[in-house]
Design a protein around this motif. Structure first.
Motif, mmCIF file in Angstrom:
data_model
loop_
_atom_site.group_PDB
_atom_site.id
_atom_site.type_symbol
_atom_site.label_atom_id
_atom_site.label_comp_id
_atom_site.label_asym_id
_atom_site.label_seq_id
_atom_site.Cartn_x
_atom_site.Cartn_y
_atom_site.Cartn_z
ATOM 1 N N SER A 163 -2.545 -11.312 9.489
ATOM 2 C CA SER A 163 -2.540 -10.959 10.925
ATOM 3 C C SER A 163 -3.684 -11.673 11.654
ATOM 4 O O SER A 163 -3.594 -11.903 12.869
ATOM 5 N N THR A 193 -6.236 -7.113 1.478
ATOM 6 C CA THR A 193 -4.854 -6.766 1.143
ATOM 7 C C THR A 193 -4.543 -7.008 -0.338
ATOM 8 O O THR A 193 -3.869 -6.197 -0.967
ATOM 9 N N HIS A 215 -6.372 -10.657 5.989
ATOM 10 C CA HIS A 215 -4.925 -10.484 6.162
ATOM 11 C C HIS A 215 -4.338 -11.565 7.078
ATOM 12 O O HIS A 215 -5.010 -12.055 7.991
ATOM 13 N N THR A 267 0.057 -1.336 15.508
ATOM 14 C CA THR A 267 -0.251 -1.859 14.176
ATOM 15 C C THR A 267 -1.636 -2.496 14.175
ATOM 16 O O THR A 267 -2.188 -2.820 15.237
ATOM 17 N N ALA A 268 -2.134 -2.745 12.974
ATOM 18 C CA ALA A 268 -3.420 -3.447 12.863
ATOM 19 C C ALA A 268 -3.292 -4.866 13.394
ATOM 20 O O ALA A 268 -4.263 -5.437 13.897
ATOM 21 N N SER A 269 -2.103 -5.441 13.280
ATOM 22 C CA SER A 269 -1.908 -6.795 13.815
ATOM 23 C C SER A 269 -2.236 -6.817 15.302
ATOM 24 O O SER A 269 -2.918 -7.729 15.789
ATOM 25 N N HIS A 329 -1.498 5.059 9.651
ATOM 26 C CA HIS A 329 -0.143 5.003 9.057
ATOM 27 C C HIS A 329 -0.179 4.370 7.659
ATOM 28 O O HIS A 329 0.863 4.230 7.035
ATOM 29 N N LYS A 330 -1.360 4.020 7.187
ATOM 30 C CA LYS A 330 -1.415 3.552 5.797
ATOM 31 C C LYS A 330 -1.795 4.698 4.851
ATOM 32 O O LYS A 330 -1.011 5.084 4.005
ATOM 33 N N PHE A 357 0.864 -1.183 0.000
ATOM 34 C CA PHE A 357 0.000 0.000 0.000
ATOM 35 C C PHE A 357 0.895 1.226 0.000
ATOM 36 O O PHE A 357 1.967 1.203 0.603
ATOM 37 N N ASN A 388 -5.879 1.994 9.940
ATOM 38 C CA ASN A 388 -4.477 2.387 10.145
ATOM 39 C C ASN A 388 -4.184 3.776 9.562
ATOM 40 O O ASN A 388 -3.961 3.895 8.356
ATOM 41 N N GLY A 445 -11.603 -3.651 2.333
ATOM 42 C CA GLY A 445 -10.316 -3.346 1.693
ATOM 43 C C GLY A 445 -9.311 -4.450 1.945
ATOM 44 O O GLY A 445 -8.347 -4.260 2.696
ATOM 45 N N ASP A 449 -11.887 -5.206 9.861
ATOM 46 C CA ASP A 449 -10.518 -4.808 9.528
ATOM 47 C C ASP A 449 -10.582 -3.880 8.318
ATOM 48 O O ASP A 449 -10.788 -4.331 7.183
ATOM 49 N N ALA A 453 -7.989 -1.689 7.793
ATOM 50 C CA ALA A 453 -6.658 -1.118 8.053
ATOM 51 C C ALA A 453 -6.244 -0.158 6.941
ATOM 52 O O ALA A 453 -5.831 0.975 7.197
ATOM 53 N N THR A 497 -13.474 -7.847 6.317
ATOM 54 C CA THR A 497 -12.469 -6.891 5.847
ATOM 55 C C THR A 497 -13.092 -5.908 4.860
ATOM 56 O O THR A 497 -13.774 -6.325 3.918
HETATM 57 C C1 LIG Z 1 -6.321 -5.476 5.514
HETATM 58 C C2 LIG Z 1 -5.078 -5.462 6.366
HETATM 59 N N1 LIG Z 1 -5.162 -5.737 7.660
HETATM 60 C C3 LIG Z 1 -4.090 -5.736 8.461
HETATM 61 C C4 LIG Z 1 -2.845 -5.428 7.976
HETATM 62 C C5 LIG Z 1 -1.662 -5.449 8.896
HETATM 63 O O1 LIG Z 1 -1.238 -4.149 9.159
HETATM 64 P P1 LIG Z 1 -0.088 -3.847 10.231
HETATM 65 O O2 LIG Z 1 1.199 -3.886 9.462
HETATM 66 O O3 LIG Z 1 -0.416 -2.482 10.747
HETATM 67 O O4 LIG Z 1 -0.135 -4.890 11.265
HETATM 68 C C6 LIG Z 1 -2.692 -5.123 6.619
HETATM 69 C C7 LIG Z 1 -1.371 -4.798 6.066
HETATM 70 O O5 LIG Z 1 -1.205 -4.425 4.954
HETATM 71 C C8 LIG Z 1 -3.839 -5.143 5.794
HETATM 72 O O6 LIG Z 1 -3.745 -4.893 4.484
#
Ligand SMILES: Cc1ncc(COP(=O)(O)O)c(C=O)c1O
Length: 434
Positions: A167, A210, A165, A136-138, A266-267, A77, A264, A208, A235, A237, A206
């Motif tokens: 995560s 990944t 994702h 982080t989203a994780s 930060h994205k 991203f 996120n 969006g 999610d 993110a 989700t």
């Molecule tokens: C949909 C989605 N969820 C979670 C994440 C994980 O993000 P993070 O690196 O902040 O843990 C990503 C990472 O690209 C993502 O695309």
């Protein structure tokens, strides 16, 4: 040199870097191990001036950097550490607030709560959600699934789409929950009719994904979760930021019904890594799951510290950078960037569609285009390697229905139409060389 003089040089270094980053090879052109080999094996015995650090940054480290600040970074991203975000990080380090209790930094806690309220308003989320910032989203997903598990200890299954994702896989593994991947439809969206919620403690939807940025049907999933009393974690993110734009809000239908939501900044919001925002309408569940206040942290005031809603004790003053970005861009400034990225992605998609040698292979709800050369997988793979080795742009890949697919992700605040046109030229140039 004084701190002021070194500081001025460091800010100047960043300013010059940002001015020239477009011209640098986007993907680091070094072999594994080369960076370590160029550095001393042992730390210095004697103090060195800060200028030596800046010098080595230029002379030794720079070739080993891949430049996510480049407007020609189209991989994974697109992200941006915007100027107010950079300056706020400096202030955050200078202030070094210890976010363990409200009293160790009332501003850290209250600004975090306020900025999460502000962002929730900007994204059209309902009033009254409890929000806090994770790294982080994780982590946001991990703590949310832990909260979900805590209220249904006998239900040990988490469900998500096959496109969720990794995560989610990791969180389920750490929490010793079984993960069931639900097949997606032909537009890469979870098929809600296939959700089997017996024994489930949570569903992750989700908005969006990944690979393709597909949007799971959250309203239907929310209906199923509500009927079964199962926690719904959304999610968003990457895509969550797009809810700033009313014309993109339809993708977020139903997310207001989620038990927890992660976005996120930060994205796609211009906030430097790390900053992941997590909202819940059930803060008491998080507090019951996580609150553990040892004697040395017991105080008189009746204020729950944010550490009681998550796994970590100490937190950084991340709210300052989110606050700085929200103030310095404002709603309209941020909307303008998102709209421009979506416009550029649509433009690129149009060029791909108009060229018989190429094909678009997934719907494009936001600013990521999934496409490929109409040739063998191996040729697409080699094409990607050549493109990235050129250093001109950086593009990443995924696999959809078994086929190798390229992704062009637009999200850097500096990316212009010219950069996207350049990316298309580079892709076609390298395709013509095979
Ligand atoms: C949909 C989605 N969820 C979670 C994440 C994980 O993000 P993070 O690196 O902040 O843990 C990503 C990472 O690209 C993502 O695309």
């Amino acid at each position: 040199m004084t701190f002021r003089e070194d500081g001025a040089l460091a800010v100047d270094w960043v300013a010059s870097y940002l001015e020239r980053v477009r011209e640098l090879p986007v993907l680091a052109q070094v072999e594994p191990g080369a960076v370590r080999a160029a550095l001393p094996r042992s730390p210095p015995d004697e103090p060195e001036p800060f200028g030596a650090v800046l010098r080595d940054l230029d002379e030794v480290l720079l070739p080993g950097l891949s430049h996510s600040q480049s407007p020609r970074w189209f991989a994974y991203f697109g992200i941006t550490s915007s100027e107010p975000g950079v300056l706020a990080e400096l202030l955050i380090a200078g202030l070094n607030q210890l976010g363990i209790l409200w009293r160790t930094s009332p501003v850290l806690q209250e600004l975090e709560e306020l900025t999460l309220d502000w962002l929730a308003q900007l994204l059209g989320l309902p009033e009254g959600l409890h929000g806090h910032i994770e790294d982080t989203a994780s982590t946001s997903t991990l703590v949310s699934l832990a909260a979900a598990r805590s209220i249904r200890p006998d239900a040990r299954t988490v469900l998500c789409s096959e496109h969720a994702h990794s995560s989610v896989d990791k969180a389920a593994k750490l929490l010793e929950l079984d993960l069931r991947k639900v097949p997606a439809d032909n537009e890469f969206r979870l098929r809600p009719e296939l959700l089997e919620l017996d024994g489930a403690c949570a569903v992750v939807a989700t908005i969006g994904t990944t690979s393709t940025t597909s949007v799971d049907p959250v309203p239907a999933i929310a209906d199923r979760c509500a009927a079964a009393g199962v926690w719904l974690h959304v999610d968003a993110a990457y895509a969550g930021t797009a809810a700033l734009c009313p014309e993109l809000r339809h993708h977020f239908a139903g997310w207001e019904r989620a038990d927890s939501i992660v976005v996120n900044p930060h994205k796609w919001l211009g906030v430097p890594i790390d900053c992941s925002t997590l909202w819940t309408r059930r803060p008491d569940v998080y507090r019951d799951a996580f609150s553990l206040v040892p004697e040395y942290l017991r105080v008189g005031e009746e204020v729950a510290s944010l550490s009681e809603y998550t796994q970590v004790l100490g937190r950084r003053f991340r709210a300052l950078k989110l606050w700085a970005v929200l103030r310095c861009y404002g709603r309209t400034g941020l909307q303008g960037r998102i709209r421009e990225h979506v416009r550029l992605a649509a433009l690129f998609e149009g060029w791909v569609r108009a060229d018989a040698e190429w094909e678009v292979v997934a719907p494009r709800p936001f600013s990521v285009v999934c496409f490929r050369l109409r040739r063998l997988d191996e040729e697409n793979e080699r094409l990607l390697e050549r493109v990235n080795a050129s250093g001109d742009i950086f593009v990443s890949h995924t696999r959809l229905r078994g086929r190798y697919v390229l992704r062009l992700a637009i999200g850097n605040f500096g990316t212009t139409e010219e950069d996207v046109r350049f990316a298309w030229e580079v892709l076609r140039r390298e395709a013509s060389r095979s």
